[in-house]
Design an enzyme around this catalytic site. Structure first.
Site, short mmCIF file in Angstrom:
data_model
loop_
_atom_site.label_atom_id
_atom_site.label_comp_id
_atom_site.label_asym_id
_atom_site.label_seq_id
_atom_site.Cartn_x
_atom_site.Cartn_y
_atom_site.Cartn_z
N ASP A 255 -18.08 -7.27 44.98
CA ASP A 255 -18.07 -8.21 46.09
C ASP A 255 -17.35 -7.59 47.30
O ASP A 255 -17.76 -7.76 48.45
CB ASP A 255 -17.37 -9.51 45.70
CG ASP A 255 -17.87 -10.08 44.38
OD1 ASP A 255 -18.01 -9.31 43.42
OD2 ASP A 255 -18.12 -11.29 44.31
N HIS B 203 -17.02 -14.61 41.54
CA HIS B 203 -18.21 -13.75 41.64
C HIS B 203 -19.43 -14.61 41.30
O HIS B 203 -19.91 -14.62 40.18
CB HIS B 203 -18.05 -12.58 40.68
CG HIS B 203 -19.22 -11.65 40.67
ND1 HIS B 203 -19.52 -10.83 41.73
CD2 HIS B 203 -20.18 -11.41 39.76
CE1 HIS B 203 -20.61 -10.14 41.45
NE2 HIS B 203 -21.03 -10.48 40.26
#
Ligand SMILES: NC(=O)c1ccc[n+]([C@@H]2O[C@H](COP(=O)([O-])OP(=O)(O)OC[C@H]3O[C@@H](n4cnc5c(N)ncnc54)[C@H](O)[C@@H]3O)[C@@H](O)[C@H]2O)c1
Ligand SMILES: O=C(O)C[C@H](O)C(=O)O
Length: 195
Positions: free
Chosen positions: A161, A189
């Site tokens: 990410d 996530h």
């Protein structure tokens, strides 16, 4: 641990896509340093053993000096025995139209079993990186079933990410990604990732 002594590193889902790149990075010193020997513990399920055999042949072909041995197994008690570090990759990936949380029913069981195996067989200072999705939830489950290992030793992989955010900013500003610094990401996530 004396300097130069090999550490034991388990990679689950060792016959899968992610493990294919990860194993060579661990084996060539990119992860633990070029002076740190490793013994690889490679765990997968019985139908994947043929592919895992091929992965092991590639490890042999690389003949990397840091690799002091490897163990190929379908048994969590063998895979997690005395490990110093655990990369928990083995899990079902998303198919089209699925959210990461849709993987819960298939993947939670895996992380319960592996949490219990970590608790029973791994070193008490083992560091655990959970990759299999939904990664944050799986990390929590795994830690719950491994109460003898400190909670702070468990982490879910959100580096992706961070890299994604860094690349998106670079693209938007027309810069090289190396010019984007001090990026911080937080949260889950999941599909709430921005962008
Ligand atoms: N956190 C992240 O940033 C991130 C990024 C990419 C993928 N993922 C997740 O990582 C996981 C693996 O992705 P992939 O592309 O390598 O999938 P893959 O299907 O190529 O490989 C998964 C491997 O896990 C094995 N496996 C299944 N059940 C197992 C079990 N009980 N024990 C051990 N091994 C088992 C399979 O046999 C297979 O070899 C997926 O859940 C995916 O969603 C997470
Ligand atoms: O999208 C997925 O399911 C894999 C991974 O979590 C990703 O964000 O690329």
């Amino acid at each position: 641990m004396a300097e130069g002594e090999p550490i034991r590193v388990v990679v689950t889902g060792a016959a899968g896509q992610i493990a294919y790149s990860l194993i060579s990075m661990i084996a060539n010193g990119d992860v633990f340093g070029t002076k740190q020997p490793v013994i690889l513990h490679l765990l997968d399920i019985p139908p994947a053993m043929g592919v895992l055999e091929g992965v092991c042949m590639e490890i042999d072909d690389l003949a990397l000096p840091l690799v002091k041995g490897y163990v190929k197994t379908t048994e969590p008690e063998v895979a997690f025995k005395d490990v110093d570090a655990a990369f928990l990759v083995g899990a079902m990936p998303r198919r089209e139209g699925m959210e990461r949380k849709d993987l819960l029913s298939a993947n939670v069981k895996i992380f319960k079993v592996q949490g219990e195996a970590l608790n029973k067989y791994a070193k008490k200072d083992v560091k655990v990186l959970v990759v299999g999705n939904p990664a944050n939830t799986n990390a929590l489950i795994c830690s719950f079933y491994a109460p003898s290992i400190p909670k702070e030793n468990f982490t879910a992989m959100t580096r992706l990410d961070q890299n994604r955010a860094q690349s998106a900013i670079a693209k938007r500003l027309g810069l090289c990604v190396s010019n984007v610094k001090n990026v911080t990401i937080w949260g889950n996530h999941s599909s709430t990732q921005f962008p």
